[in-house]
Every structure is written in structure tokens, then in C-alpha cells.
Design a protein around this motif. Structure first.
Motif, PDB file in Angstrom:
ATOM      1  N   PHE A 177       0.839  -1.197   0.000  1.00  0.00           N
ATOM      2  CA  PHE A 177       0.000   0.000   0.000  1.00  0.00           C
ATOM      3  C   PHE A 177       0.877   1.251   0.000  1.00  0.00           C
ATOM      4  O   PHE A 177       0.648   2.197  -0.773  1.00  0.00           O
ATOM      5  CB  PHE A 177      -0.931   0.001   1.218  1.00  0.00           C
ATOM      6  CG  PHE A 177      -1.932   1.112   1.209  1.00  0.00           C
ATOM      7  CD1 PHE A 177      -3.078   1.028   0.439  1.00  0.00           C
ATOM      8  CD2 PHE A 177      -1.735   2.255   1.972  1.00  0.00           C
ATOM      9  CE1 PHE A 177      -4.015   2.054   0.427  1.00  0.00           C
ATOM     10  CE2 PHE A 177      -2.663   3.293   1.963  1.00  0.00           C
ATOM     11  CZ  PHE A 177      -3.803   3.193   1.193  1.00  0.00           C
ATOM     12  N   GLY A 178       1.911   1.256   0.825  1.00  0.00           N
ATOM     13  CA  GLY A 178       2.829   2.389   0.849  1.00  0.00           C
ATOM     14  C   GLY A 178       3.556   2.565  -0.466  1.00  0.00           C
ATOM     15  O   GLY A 178       3.751   3.699  -0.938  1.00  0.00           O
ATOM     16  N   LEU A 181       1.458   4.274  -3.027  1.00  0.00           N
ATOM     17  CA  LEU A 181       1.383   5.721  -2.823  1.00  0.00           C
ATOM     18  C   LEU A 181       2.579   6.444  -3.453  1.00  0.00           C
ATOM     19  O   LEU A 181       2.537   7.671  -3.624  1.00  0.00           O
ATOM     20  CB  LEU A 181       1.305   6.048  -1.331  1.00  0.00           C
ATOM     21  CG  LEU A 181      -0.013   5.690  -0.633  1.00  0.00           C
ATOM     22  CD1 LEU A 181       0.077   5.977   0.868  1.00  0.00           C
ATOM     23  CD2 LEU A 181      -1.189   6.450  -1.246  1.00  0.00           C
ATOM     24  N   GLU A 183       3.389   6.048  -6.470  1.00  0.00           N
ATOM     25  CA  GLU A 183       3.029   6.325  -7.854  1.00  0.00           C
ATOM     26  C   GLU A 183       2.588   7.780  -8.015  1.00  0.00           C
ATOM     27  O   GLU A 183       2.012   8.378  -7.104  1.00  0.00           O
ATOM     28  CB  GLU A 183       1.880   5.409  -8.296  1.00  0.00           C
ATOM     29  CG  GLU A 183       2.168   3.923  -8.174  1.00  0.00           C
ATOM     30  CD  GLU A 183       3.075   3.426  -9.286  1.00  0.00           C
ATOM     31  OE1 GLU A 183       3.344   4.204 -10.226  1.00  0.00           O
ATOM     32  OE2 GLU A 183       3.513   2.256  -9.211  1.00  0.00           O
ATOM     33  N   ILE A 203      -3.598   6.419   4.472  1.00  0.00           N
ATOM     34  CA  ILE A 203      -2.829   7.378   3.666  1.00  0.00           C
ATOM     35  C   ILE A 203      -2.289   8.494   4.563  1.00  0.00           C
ATOM     36  O   ILE A 203      -1.117   8.878   4.457  1.00  0.00           O
ATOM     37  CB  ILE A 203      -3.712   7.942   2.533  1.00  0.00           C
ATOM     38  CG1 ILE A 203      -3.992   6.858   1.487  1.00  0.00           C
ATOM     39  CG2 ILE A 203      -3.053   9.153   1.871  1.00  0.00           C
ATOM     40  CD1 ILE A 203      -5.106   7.204   0.512  1.00  0.00           C
ATOM     41  N   ARG A 204      -3.122   9.002   5.438  1.00  0.00           N
ATOM     42  CA  ARG A 204      -2.673  10.088   6.326  1.00  0.00           C
ATOM     43  C   ARG A 204      -1.654   9.587   7.358  1.00  0.00           C
ATOM     44  O   ARG A 204      -0.679  10.287   7.665  1.00  0.00           O
ATOM     45  CB  ARG A 204      -3.876  10.723   7.020  1.00  0.00           C
ATOM     46  CG  ARG A 204      -4.883  11.376   6.060  1.00  0.00           C
ATOM     47  CD  ARG A 204      -4.225  12.270   5.039  1.00  0.00           C
ATOM     48  NE  ARG A 204      -5.181  12.954   4.169  1.00  0.00           N
ATOM     49  CZ  ARG A 204      -4.930  13.325   2.935  1.00  0.00           C
ATOM     50  NH1 ARG A 204      -3.750  13.045   2.374  1.00  0.00           N
ATOM     51  NH2 ARG A 204      -5.849  13.959   2.232  1.00  0.00           N
ATOM     52  N   ASP A 208       1.202  10.928   3.843  1.00  0.00           N
ATOM     53  CA  ASP A 208       0.875  11.502   2.544  1.00  0.00           C
ATOM     54  C   ASP A 208      -0.259  12.505   2.715  1.00  0.00           C
ATOM     55  O   ASP A 208      -1.375  12.142   3.088  1.00  0.00           O
ATOM     56  CB  ASP A 208       0.446  10.392   1.578  1.00  0.00           C
ATOM     57  CG  ASP A 208       0.457  10.843   0.125  1.00  0.00           C
ATOM     58  OD1 ASP A 208       0.028  11.980  -0.140  1.00  0.00           O
ATOM     59  OD2 ASP A 208       0.908  10.059  -0.736  1.00  0.00           O
ATOM     60  N   ARG A 210      -1.352  14.636   0.261  1.00  0.00           N
ATOM     61  CA  ARG A 210      -1.937  15.062  -1.014  1.00  0.00           C
ATOM     62  C   ARG A 210      -3.466  15.022  -0.944  1.00  0.00           C
ATOM     63  O   ARG A 210      -4.038  14.222  -0.196  1.00  0.00           O
ATOM     64  CB  ARG A 210      -1.454  14.150  -2.144  1.00  0.00           C
ATOM     65  CG  ARG A 210      -0.008  14.372  -2.558  1.00  0.00           C
ATOM     66  CD  ARG A 210       0.375  13.389  -3.659  1.00  0.00           C
ATOM     67  NE  ARG A 210       0.449  12.009  -3.167  1.00  0.00           N
ATOM     68  CZ  ARG A 210       0.630  10.940  -3.945  1.00  0.00           C
ATOM     69  NH1 ARG A 210       0.716  11.107  -5.268  1.00  0.00           N
ATOM     70  NH2 ARG A 210       0.691   9.737  -3.421  1.00  0.00           N
ATOM     71  N   ILE A 212      -7.091  13.876  -1.736  1.00  0.00           N
ATOM     72  CA  ILE A 212      -7.646  12.584  -2.122  1.00  0.00           C
ATOM     73  C   ILE A 212      -9.001  12.821  -2.774  1.00  0.00           C
ATOM     74  O   ILE A 212      -9.879  13.466  -2.184  1.00  0.00           O
ATOM     75  CB  ILE A 212      -7.811  11.658  -0.905  1.00  0.00           C
ATOM     76  CG1 ILE A 212      -6.468  11.421  -0.216  1.00  0.00           C
ATOM     77  CG2 ILE A 212      -8.442  10.326  -1.321  1.00  0.00           C
ATOM     78  CD1 ILE A 212      -6.580  10.700   1.122  1.00  0.00           C
ATOM     79  N   SER A 242      -4.304  12.801  -8.365  1.00  0.00           N
ATOM     80  CA  SER A 242      -3.089  12.184  -7.839  1.00  0.00           C
ATOM     81  C   SER A 242      -3.406  10.908  -7.066  1.00  0.00           C
ATOM     82  O   SER A 242      -2.775   9.865  -7.263  1.00  0.00           O
ATOM     83  CB  SER A 242      -2.350  13.172  -6.931  1.00  0.00           C
ATOM     84  OG  SER A 242      -1.180  12.584  -6.414  1.00  0.00           O
ATOM     85  N   ILE A 243      -4.409  10.974  -6.165  1.00  0.00           N
ATOM     86  CA  ILE A 243      -4.892   9.803  -5.423  1.00  0.00           C
ATOM     87  C   ILE A 243      -6.407   9.773  -5.549  1.00  0.00           C
ATOM     88  O   ILE A 243      -7.082  10.758  -5.216  1.00  0.00           O
ATOM     89  CB  ILE A 243      -4.512   9.857  -3.933  1.00  0.00           C
ATOM     90  CG1 ILE A 243      -3.004  10.015  -3.728  1.00  0.00           C
ATOM     91  CG2 ILE A 243      -5.002   8.588  -3.223  1.00  0.00           C
ATOM     92  CD1 ILE A 243      -2.600  10.188  -2.272  1.00  0.00           C
TER      93      ILE A 243
END
Length: 330
Positions: A177-178, A181, A183, A203-204, A208, A210, A212, A242-243
Motif C-alpha cells: 500500500f505504501g 502511494l 506512484e 494514507i494520512r 501523505d 496530497r 484525495i 493524484s490519489i
């Protein structure tokens, strides 16, 4: 083992209610004595009618645990987050008793304790004792049993309960999963309630920040259930992609060239998957039973398949267990 007799010895009568057309309502109900009077708890079941007078224990807001009609009863019981998720998902007001997970609620003299199961936001296990002193625990779906108490009667799920299916043994793959991220553009397939919020939280936690982008349903639920913890989130296409998080069956609608993964413990999706599950696997289910050390286990969800396989495994390995089919026949 005569499951009905064994349950009777513990002070319980199990039942399933029927619709006017003769079909059984989902899951089941337990009637028992508390302070000398009969009390009935519905276990992740639906109302029979507006006059249905049992208490409804709603473990969480996934549709296969049947809170949609039960939430309209003033005798429904759900955590504040579960009640909110039900309201958002079904556009109707939760009429029952709300609580914070960890609270104890008095229902006609029954002191019901509540515990986190970490399956989805607000998911709850319920614990109480009847007049015979039988310690009873209803788990609903489980991601982590670390908070759950020992019990005499355990009523549990077995979504990944097949001891002979390699797909029922897994670990969450946080490394993959990491890496995903990393990508430039990545899309994750996740159910709008539960998995989508777990993905945002991961994600947080991985640092990251960015924006979502999410599909409409996941965005609405995440905004209300995670609040500021979600960071910057928006609708699909709002921040350049981006995500992205959308339902597994909508991943192919995301832009061409974006890396796409389904977040699941299941194996039946065609796209690449990353094992991020909202359940514990077979090993976790097994270890939970032996840690909680019940005298009797009722495997109530799912109603067939893995529930029977897990029940059989327990009976073959020193624990009395049954399914709803063993307990109730029509």
C-alpha cells in the motif's frame, strides 16, 4: 451436540421471526430472563413490524447486518458513528439509542457493555449477563479482538472461517500500500463505507498529505465520519487525480494510465489487489475463540458456507459450536 438444549441450559431461547409471506428475517433473536422478566435482543436482524417490541443490537452499518429497518425502532441500539452512517446511507433518521463505544447501557435492567471491534467506524460488540450469570458477547464483524472480554456464550462472524481455504489466511500488506502511494497517480477500489475511510486514514498515517479524490458516496461518508482527520478530500476530478478512491467496480472508469488496485482480502477481482481487509483471517478468528474461552459458540454470519466450516473446526478442536442452521430449523 444438541445446540438448542445447550442454549436452553444457559438460559436462552433462540428464534427467527417470519415475514407475512413466510420467509425468515435475517439472523436471529435471543430471549432470556433479566431481573425475573423476559427480555429479547435481536442480533443484527430487521423489524417484523412497527410494533416489534424487541431490542435491536446493530453491530455496524454494513447492509448485510440489516440496520436499515431496525434503525426506525426506538429500541434500536447503535453507536453514535454507526447511527450516523445509517442515516447517511439510508436517508432516514435513526430513532433508537445512541452511545459512544465503551459506554454501558441499561436496557430493562440489563447492563449492556460495548466494545470496539475495529471493523468499520463505530462497529461495536455487545456484552451482558442474564439471570443465570451467563456472560454473553455478540461481536458482529471483527478486525481486532484486543478489547473483547472473556465470555461463556460467544456469538460471532466467520467471514474468513474456512480452515481449508488458503484465501482465508492473510495479513494486511501495508508495504505494498505504501509503495502504491509512491506512484504519481494511483486509484484504489474500496467500498464507500468502511474500506474507503480505512484507506484515507492509512494514507494520512503514512504521511501523505496530497488531496484525495473520492466518488460521491465515499466522499459524503468520509467527510461526516472522519472530519478533519481526512485532510483535503474532494470529488473525482477536483484536484488533478493524484490519489483517487472509488468503488471496486468503478475503477476502470478512472483515467487511462493510472495505477489501479482493489483493496481487499478477496481474490475474485480481475484488477491487481492489495490485501487491506476489514476482517481478521481464519487464524485470527481461531485465536480469538481460544482467548475468549466461551463454553458455546454460535457462528451467525454468514448464514451458510464458512460459518458451518468454522463451526465444524471448533467442534473438532475442543470447542462446542453451532450455526443458525444447527440451532433453528423451519
Amino acid at each position: 451436540m444438541d445446540a438448542t438444549r445447550r442454549l436452553d441450559e444457559m438460559g436462552y431461547i433462540a428464534s427467527r421471526r417470519k415475514t407475512p409471506g413466510g420467509r425468515c428475517k435475517p439472523h436471529f433473536s435471543l430471549t432470556f430472563k433479566s431481573c425475573g422478566k423476559d427480555v429479547t435482543f435481536g442480533i443484527d436482524t430487521t423489524r417484523l413490524s412497527r410494533s416489534d417490541d424487541q431490542y435491536f443490537l446493530i453491530t455496524h452499518a454494513h447492509t448485510d447486518h440489516y440496520g436499515k429497518s431496525a434503525m426506525l425502532s426506538k429500541k434500536a441500539l447503535a453507536s453514535d458513528k454507526t447511527a450516523l452512517a445509517l442515516e447517511l446511507r439510508h436517508d432516514q433518521r435513526f430513532e433508537g439509542v445512541r452511545f459512544s463505544v465503551g459506554d454501558t447501557i441499561d436496557l430493562d435492567g440489563v447492563k449492556v457493555k460495548t466494545y470496539h471491534t475495529y471493523h468499520s467506524i463505530g462497529s461495536t460488540a455487545f456484552y451482558w449477563e442474564n439471570d443465570l450469570g451467563v456472560r454473553t458477547l455478540v461481536t458482529g464483524d471483527i478486525k481486532d479482538y484486543k478489547d473483547l472480554p472473556r465470555c461463556d456464550l460467544l456469538i460471532m462472524e466467520a467471514t474468513y472461517g474456512d480452515p481449508y481455504d488458503e484465501g482465508c489466511v492473510f495479513e494486511d500488506d501495508y508495504d505494498s500500500f505504501g509503495a502504491a502511494l509512491g506512484e504519481a497517480r494511483v486509484g484504489f477500489g474500496a467500498y464507500s463505507f468502511g474500506k474507503a475511510q480505512r484507506a484515507v486514514s492509512l494514507i494520512r498515517k503514512m504521511g501523505d498529505e496530497r488531496p484525495i479524490e473520492m466518488d460521491r458516496s465515499a466522499l459524503m461518508l468520509t467527510r461526516h465520519l472522519l472530519g478533519d482527520e481526512a485532510g483535503t478530500i474532494g470529488r473525482l476530478g477536483e484536484y488533478g487525480g493524484s490519489i483517487c478512491i472509488t468503488s471496486p467496480w468503478s475503477l476502470d472508469r478512472l483515467p487511462y494510465g493510472m495505477k489501479k488496485y482493489v483493496l481487499t482480502g478477496q481474490h475474485y477481482y480481475g484488477l491487481p489487489r492489495i490485501c487491506i481487509s476489514d476482517h481478521i483471517d481464519f487464524n485470527g478468528l481461531r485465536d480469538m475463540v481460544y482467548r475468549l474461552d466461551p463454553q458455546l459458540v454460535i457462528v451467525y454470519h454468514p448464514e451458510s458456507g464458512n460459518s458451518g466450516r468454522f463451526s465444524s473446526f471448533l467442534n473438532e478442536n475442543g470447542k462446542e459450536a453451532c450455526t443458525l442452521a444447527d440451532l433453528l430449523s423451519f
